[in-house]
Design a protein around this motif. Structure first.
Motif, PDB file in Angstrom:
ATOM      1  N   ARG A 107      86.977   7.311 172.213  1.00  0.00           N
ATOM      2  CA  ARG A 107      87.380   6.920 170.568  1.00  0.00           C
ATOM      3  C   ARG A 107      87.998   5.862 170.325  1.00  0.00           C
ATOM      4  O   ARG A 107      88.073   4.903 169.555  1.00  0.00           O
ATOM      5  CB  ARG A 107      87.251   8.172 169.453  1.00  0.00           C
ATOM      6  N   ALA A 111      87.795   1.718 169.598  1.00  0.00           N
ATOM      7  CA  ALA A 111      88.401   1.703 168.394  1.00  0.00           C
ATOM      8  C   ALA A 111      89.737   0.370 168.644  1.00  0.00           C
ATOM      9  O   ALA A 111      89.191  -0.610 167.042  1.00  0.00           O
ATOM     10  CB  ALA A 111      89.098   3.297 167.623  1.00  0.00           C
ATOM     11  N   ASP A 114      87.797  -2.475 169.364  1.00  0.00           N
ATOM     12  CA  ASP A 114      87.074  -3.635 167.643  1.00  0.00           C
ATOM     13  C   ASP A 114      88.252  -4.408 167.019  1.00  0.00           C
ATOM     14  O   ASP A 114      87.974  -5.082 166.751  1.00  0.00           O
ATOM     15  CB  ASP A 114      86.375  -2.482 167.856  1.00  0.00           C
ATOM     16  N   ARG A 115      89.746  -3.119 166.483  1.00  0.00           N
ATOM     17  CA  ARG A 115      90.303  -3.469 165.586  1.00  0.00           C
ATOM     18  C   ARG A 115      90.986  -5.374 166.580  1.00  0.00           C
ATOM     19  O   ARG A 115      91.032  -6.350 165.801  1.00  0.00           O
ATOM     20  CB  ARG A 115      91.362  -2.867 165.873  1.00  0.00           C
ATOM     21  N   GLY A 123      83.432  -8.304 167.240  1.00  0.00           N
ATOM     22  CA  GLY A 123      82.912  -6.441 167.188  1.00  0.00           C
ATOM     23  C   GLY A 123      83.001  -5.998 168.357  1.00  0.00           C
ATOM     24  O   GLY A 123      81.700  -6.789 168.968  1.00  0.00           O
ATOM     25  N   THR A 343      76.015   5.761 170.922  1.00  0.00           N
ATOM     26  CA  THR A 343      78.021   5.594 170.173  1.00  0.00           C
ATOM     27  C   THR A 343      78.144   6.823 171.539  1.00  0.00           C
ATOM     28  O   THR A 343      77.442   7.569 172.147  1.00  0.00           O
ATOM     29  CB  THR A 343      77.141   7.470 168.797  1.00  0.00           C
ATOM     30  N   ALA A 482      75.183  -1.828 164.516  1.00  0.00           N
ATOM     31  CA  ALA A 482      76.494  -1.852 164.696  1.00  0.00           C
ATOM     32  C   ALA A 482      77.066  -0.698 164.151  1.00  0.00           C
ATOM     33  O   ALA A 482      78.390   0.130 164.126  1.00  0.00           O
ATOM     34  CB  ALA A 482      76.735  -3.114 164.581  1.00  0.00           C
ATOM     35  N   GLU A 483      76.484  -0.628 162.757  1.00  0.00           N
ATOM     36  CA  GLU A 483      76.834   0.055 161.725  1.00  0.00           C
ATOM     37  C   GLU A 483      77.346   1.893 161.569  1.00  0.00           C
ATOM     38  O   GLU A 483      77.934   2.227 162.116  1.00  0.00           O
ATOM     39  CB  GLU A 483      76.076  -0.327 160.436  1.00  0.00           C
ATOM     40  N   HIS A 486      78.899   2.832 165.068  1.00  0.00           N
ATOM     41  CA  HIS A 486      81.137   3.318 163.925  1.00  0.00           C
ATOM     42  C   HIS A 486      80.654   4.565 163.818  1.00  0.00           C
ATOM     43  O   HIS A 486      81.746   4.759 163.761  1.00  0.00           O
ATOM     44  CB  HIS A 486      81.194   1.775 164.016  1.00  0.00           C
ATOM     45  N   GLY A 488      78.912   6.885 164.060  1.00  0.00           N
ATOM     46  CA  GLY A 488      79.337   7.556 165.142  1.00  0.00           C
ATOM     47  C   GLY A 488      78.448   8.795 165.556  1.00  0.00           C
ATOM     48  O   GLY A 488      78.262   9.580 166.444  1.00  0.00           O
TER      49      GLY A 488
END
Length: 505
Positions: A107, A111, A114-115, A123, A343, A482-483, A486, A488
């Motif tokens: 995670r 994360a 992705d940022r 992304g 996920t 994708a939504e 994320h 999870g």
């Protein structure tokens, strides 16, 4: 492959020299095995995950160089195409709350990645095959800017001598050609490593081969390619066809493909490495300066560089791996059958199921591979890839009469394999909380008959029913995926369909 190679041309003497070095490496491996030079049991496991880069529109982004520069971590590496990345998690000892720790590490890592990808309007999407990929995305100009990928592509294309033919007949029928191996880059996978002693290797590898079909049945996540709905797990046929060095004549003769399930149960790791030399010509005949037999004579540990490089160009779904850690050689089984995603919880659940079931099957007093032909395990793998959670398998019958019978994959997994996986995790010393949480995810997928592939297909068809074009439905499905990825929550909890009406595309 993981090797730093330099693009160049090979002549006949290079290939002859490489073949000689391969034989020396194989002799060196045999001697290391005979002299019991390998590491003692450490219960070590490792995870690698291949990832996609996509924009907010769901379309692939060819930006892995820029994203990796921003991530600036050795945990992240390039993969074959510019829309691919790979994250590597350091080895962990199986036991305790290992799966919760792995989940937390992933995670944090994803994360962060992705940022950083967001800085270039991209992304991270963790999925077996990105549904929005088009044939124009999978061309040589989109290979990652790494010499080894260019060289590997050149050598496989030269060995084949003609265009690659992609012919996959599933829910729909895809037929097209490619001038390069780049369609392989569509396949993003999870690789699960398990360090084993030489004495345990054969049992673990055989158990992993048996486990392939159940793994895919509950974990399938790759139903689309080039706008076509194909198999529930389309990576294996795509990988085979896009790396196939055999023209049709050699296929007819029965020459083995480089993407290979295998053809028999084994009794040692040596057999698999020896098969690699016997059946498969070298693609990258790059010789190392090391003389492995001289190193062994001097009491050292050889890198066996040629053997390792050659092994990396043969794509077994359970690959034998030779490695060195802290100056001591070891063997690993690398399980390569699972797609990425959906996920982190799903990935860790798939891992827990695998490590549990492999431990239990490998230690069974009447191993399942002694009660079913190898061809049945291969047929089960094929059925799982085609039908996913709705597959039916051939499996040994319980009771004194023996033999094999046909069984629904969900029934087999819920009634027989999940209890085995639970016992296997107990044997590893995994805490009950981890065991129950992650095997519970597998059980819920079975109860609801849902995995990533079934969710993607159902959501795509719901989008078509709303009036979207195929391309718009695939893009909307990818964005919704994708939504939810994320957010999870595991895929069996995902609502089917799009959250709101989408303008017609």
């Amino acid at each position: 492959m993981g090797e730093k190679v330099v693009a160049g041309q090979f002549d006949l003497s290079d290939r002859q020299r490489y073949r000689e070095k391969l034989q020396k490496c194989l002799t060196g491996l045999e001697r290391l095995l005979r002299e019991k030079r390998f590491d003692r049991p450490k219960n070590l496991m490792g995870v690698e995950i291949e990832l996609n880069l996509a924009g907010t529109d769901g379309m692939p982004k060819m930006l892995n160089g820029q994203v990796l520069e921003r991530i600036a971590s050795r945990d992240f590496q390039t993969e074959l195409a510019m829309f691919n990345l790979e994250v590597n998690i350091a080895p962990h000892r199986l036991g305790g709350r290992v799966f919760d720790r792995l989940a937390e590490e992933l995670r944090i890592s994803l994360a962060y990645a992705d940022r950083k990808a967001g800085e270039v309007d991209a992304g991270i999407v963790m999925i077996g095959i990105l549904p929005t990929l088009d044939r124009d995305d999978l061309v040589s100009s989109n290979l990652s800017e790494v010499d080894r990928y260019t060289l590997l592509n050149e050598q496989i294309v030269a060995a084949r001598g003609e265009d690659f033919r992609l012919d996959i007949d599933g829910v729909e029928h895809l037929v097209c050609t490619s001038k390069s191996i780049v369609p392989e880059a569509a396949c993003t996978s999870v690789q699960l490593h398990l360090q084993v002693t030489p004495g345990r290797f054969a049992d673990v590898w055989n158990a992993a081969q048996v486990a392939c079909a159940p793994q895919i049945a509950v974990g399938a996540n790759s139903p689309f390619l080039f706008g076509h709905e194909l198999w529930r797990e389309s990576r294996p046929p795509l990988f085979l066809l896009s790396t196939d060095t055999r023209p049709p004549e050699l296929q007819t003769q029965g020459v083995r493909p480089r993407t290979w399930f295998g053809e028999r149960w084994v009794s040692s790791a040596y057999e698999l490495f020896e098969e690699n030399l016997r059946y498969f010509p070298a693609l990258l005949p790059i010789c190392d300066e090391e003389e492995p037999l001289e190193v062994i004579e001097a009491g050292g540990v050889p890198r066996l560089a040629e053997l390792v490089l050659h092994n990396g160009t043969i794509y077994r779904w359970n690959r034998p791996v030779y490695g060195i850690a802290d100056g001591v050689p070891h063997l690993r089984v690398e399980n390569r059958v699972l797609p990425a995603g959906p996920t982190i919880t799903d990935v860790i659940a798939n891992a827990a199921f695998y490590y549990g079931i492999v431990r239990a099957l490998a230690e069974d007093s009447r191993p399942v591979w002694t009660r079913m032909p190898f061809a049945a395990a291969e047929a089960n793998f094929d059925a799982a890839c085609r039908h996913g959670i709705d597959a039916r398998f051939v499996w040994p019958r319980r009771g004194r009469y023996g033999g094999t019978g046909e069984v629904d994959a969900v029934t087999l997994i819920r009634d027989e394999l999940l209890p085995l996986a639970s016992a296997g995790l107990d044997a590893w010393g995994v805490e009950a909380a981890d065991r129950d949480l992650y095997l519970g995810v597998i059980e819920e997928r079975c109860r609801r008959r849902v995995n990533g592939a079934s969710w993607q297909a159902a959501t795509f068809h719901r989008a078509l029913e709303q009036g979207l074009s195929r391309d718009a439905a695939l893009a909307a499905t990818t964005r919704r995926y994708a939504e939810l990825m994320h957010v999870g929550e595991p895929v069996h909890t995902w609502p089917v369909g799009l959250p709101e009406a989408v303008p017609l595309g």
